[in-house]
Design a protein around this motif. Structure first.
Motif, PDB file in Angstrom:
ATOM      1  N   ALA A  42       0.928  -1.322  -0.111  1.00 13.04           N
ATOM      2  CA  ALA A  42      -0.001  -0.059  -0.065  1.00 13.04           C
ATOM      3  C   ALA A  42       0.693   1.263   0.106  1.00 13.04           C
ATOM      4  O   ALA A  42       1.629   1.437   0.895  1.00 13.04           O
ATOM      5  N   ARG A  43       0.480   2.064  -0.850  1.00 16.00           N
ATOM      6  CA  ARG A  43       1.120   3.402  -0.845  1.00 16.00           C
ATOM      7  C   ARG A  43      -0.040   4.610  -0.682  1.00 16.00           C
ATOM      8  O   ARG A  43      -1.096   4.297  -1.141  1.00 16.00           O
ATOM      9  N   GLY A  44       0.420   5.853  -0.163  1.00 12.12           N
ATOM     10  CA  GLY A  44      -0.557   6.776   0.146  1.00 12.12           C
ATOM     11  C   GLY A  44      -0.282   8.110  -0.365  1.00 12.12           C
ATOM     12  O   GLY A  44       1.163   8.314  -0.346  1.00 12.12           O
ATOM     13  N   LEU A  45      -1.136   8.758  -0.703  1.00 10.44           N
ATOM     14  CA  LEU A  45      -1.013  10.152  -1.056  1.00 10.44           C
ATOM     15  C   LEU A  45      -1.926  11.170  -0.224  1.00 10.44           C
ATOM     16  O   LEU A  45      -3.408  10.796  -0.059  1.00 10.44           O
ATOM     17  N   GLU A  46      -1.647  11.980   0.582  1.00 10.96           N
ATOM     18  CA  GLU A  46      -2.226  12.763   1.434  1.00 10.96           C
ATOM     19  C   GLU A  46      -1.722  14.254   1.677  1.00 10.96           C
ATOM     20  O   GLU A  46      -0.750  14.753   1.307  1.00 10.96           O
ATOM     21  N   ILE A  47      -2.923  15.154   1.598  1.00 13.33           N
ATOM     22  CA  ILE A  47      -2.652  16.440   1.299  1.00 13.33           C
ATOM     23  C   ILE A  47      -2.289  17.118   2.694  1.00 13.33           C
ATOM     24  O   ILE A  47      -1.656  18.178   2.748  1.00 13.33           O
ATOM     25  N   ASP A  48      -2.817  16.759   4.004  1.00 11.34           N
ATOM     26  CA  ASP A  48      -2.510  17.357   5.223  1.00 11.34           C
ATOM     27  C   ASP A  48      -1.047  16.777   5.707  1.00 11.34           C
ATOM     28  O   ASP A  48      -0.888  15.450   5.937  1.00 11.34           O
ATOM     29  N   PRO A  49      -0.079  17.657   6.122  1.00 12.00           N
ATOM     30  CA  PRO A  49       1.271  17.240   6.360  1.00 12.00           C
ATOM     31  C   PRO A  49       1.121  16.625   7.952  1.00 12.00           C
ATOM     32  O   PRO A  49       2.026  15.458   8.120  1.00 12.00           O
ATOM     33  N   LEU A  50      -0.084  16.875   8.784  1.00  7.41           N
ATOM     34  CA  LEU A  50       0.122  16.224  10.094  1.00  7.41           C
ATOM     35  C   LEU A  50      -0.328  14.755   9.754  1.00  7.41           C
ATOM     36  O   LEU A  50      -0.013  13.752  10.531  1.00  7.41           O
ATOM     37  N   ASN A  51      -1.211  14.505   8.851  1.00  5.59           N
ATOM     38  CA  ASN A  51      -1.649  13.281   8.529  1.00  5.59           C
ATOM     39  C   ASN A  51      -0.532  12.364   8.180  1.00  5.59           C
ATOM     40  O   ASN A  51      -0.380  11.058   8.100  1.00  5.59           O
ATOM     41  N   VAL A  52       0.208  13.037   7.046  1.00  3.84           N
ATOM     42  CA  VAL A  52       1.164  12.200   6.477  1.00  3.84           C
ATOM     43  C   VAL A  52       2.215  11.851   7.426  1.00  3.84           C
ATOM     44  O   VAL A  52       2.866  10.680   7.465  1.00  3.84           O
ATOM     45  N   ALA A  53       2.429  12.687   8.522  1.00  8.43           N
ATOM     46  CA  ALA A  53       3.637  12.217   9.439  1.00  8.43           C
ATOM     47  C   ALA A  53       3.114  11.115  10.404  1.00  8.43           C
ATOM     48  O   ALA A  53       3.690  10.415  10.673  1.00  8.43           O
ATOM     49  N   ALA A  54       1.812  11.212  10.578  1.00 10.24           N
ATOM     50  CA  ALA A  54       1.267  10.278  11.327  1.00 10.24           C
ATOM     51  C   ALA A  54       1.246   8.712  10.795  1.00 10.24           C
ATOM     52  O   ALA A  54       1.442   7.678  11.328  1.00 10.24           O
ATOM     53  N   ALA A  55       1.093   8.729   9.206  1.00 14.39           N
ATOM     54  CA  ALA A  55       0.862   7.661   8.428  1.00 14.39           C
ATOM     55  C   ALA A  55       2.504   7.049   8.616  1.00 14.39           C
ATOM     56  O   ALA A  55       2.652   5.794   8.491  1.00 14.39           O
ATOM     57  N   VAL A  56       3.573   7.977   8.239  1.00 14.33           N
ATOM     58  CA  VAL A  56       4.803   7.480   8.111  1.00 14.33           C
ATOM     59  C   VAL A  56       5.211   6.943   9.523  1.00 14.33           C
ATOM     60  O   VAL A  56       5.831   6.003   9.552  1.00 14.33           O
TER      61      VAL A  56
END
Length: 195
Positions: A42-56
Motif C-alpha cells: 500500500a502507498r498513500g497520497l495525502e494533502i495534510d502534513p500532520l496526517n502524512v507524519a502520522a501515517a509515516v
C-alpha cells in the motif's frame, strides 16, 4: 483495528498481495489494515502534513500531495487498485481526479457521502439550512465538501464517461441498504470501478 464502514467494504474486497494507492489516505488507517491483514503493498497520497507524519510514523509509505495535481505523476496501470474514500467531493476537479484514478489503477474504489439522503433533504426542506449531521458535521462555511453529489449524480457521471461499476455498496448507519432506493436511503456509497 476498527475501520469506518466504507473502508471495511473496501478492505473486504481487495485481494491479498495487491498493489494499492490510497489517495487522501488520512493517517493511513485503511493502508495499515490492508498491510497487516492482507499483505498488501500500500502507498498513500495525502494533502495534510500532520496526517502524512502520522501515517509515516506507522511505517507506511505516504507522500504529501494534492489529488488535483499530483496524480498525473503516477504511471498508467501502476496499481491493482486506486482508492479514493470520502475525498472525491473535496477535490477541485472530481471528474479529472476520477479519470486519473482509472488510469493509475486497473480498478478503483470510490466512496462518498450521499447528499440526497432523506435526512439531508428533510433538513433543507424543514430547516431551510445546510444540514449538520453526525456524518456531515461541518457547517456550510467550514466544510471541506465543495462538490455535493448524490448516488444518482455519480451513476449518471459513470454512464456519461463509459465507466463500468463492477459493484456498488450503499450504507446507512454503517449497514448495507437496498440499491434500488440508494439515492434516498444511503448515507454513503462505495463503488468499485473499471474502464
Amino acid at each position: 483495528m476498527t475501520l469506518r464502514p466504507d473502508l471495511r467494504v473496501i478492505a473486504d474486497h481487495i485481494e491479498p498481495g495487491a498493489r494499492v494507492l490510497d489517495v487522501g489516505c488520512g493517517e493511513g488507517t485503511l493502508m495499515a489494515a490492508l498491510r497487516d491483514g492482507k499483505g498488501v503493498d500500500a502507498r498513500g497520497l495525502e494533502i495534510d502534513p500532520l496526517n502524512v507524519a502520522a501515517a509515516v510514523a506507522r511505517g507506511l509509505s505516504v507522500v504529501q500531495g494534492d489529488a488535483d495535481v499530483d496524480l498525473a505523476d503516477y504511471p498508467d496501470g501502476g496499481f491493482d487498485y486506486a482508492i479514493l474514500s470520502q475525498t472525491l467531493q473535496t477535490t477541485r476537479a472530481p471528474d479529472r481526479v476520477l479519470d486519473e484514478l482509472l488510469r493509475i489503477g486497473r480498478r478503483a474504489f470510490v466512496s462518498f457521502p450521499n447528499f440526497a439522503h432523506w435526512r439531508v433533504r428533510a433538513s433543507l426542506l424543514w430547516g431551510g439550512r445546510m444540514p449538520v449531521t453526525r456524518l456531515l458535521p461541518e457547517r456550510w462555511y467550514d466544510t471541506p465538501n465543495i462538490h455535493h453529489l448524490t448516488v444518482d449524480d455519480f451513476r449518471a457521471h459513470l454512464d456519461d464517461r463509459g465507466v463500468t461499476a463492477e459493484r456498488a455498496w450503499f450504507l446507512a448507519r454503517g449497514r448495507r441498504t437496498r440499491p434500488a432506493a440508494a439515492n434516498l436511503l444511503a448515507e454513503h456509497a462505495v463503488f468499485l470501478l473499471r474502464l
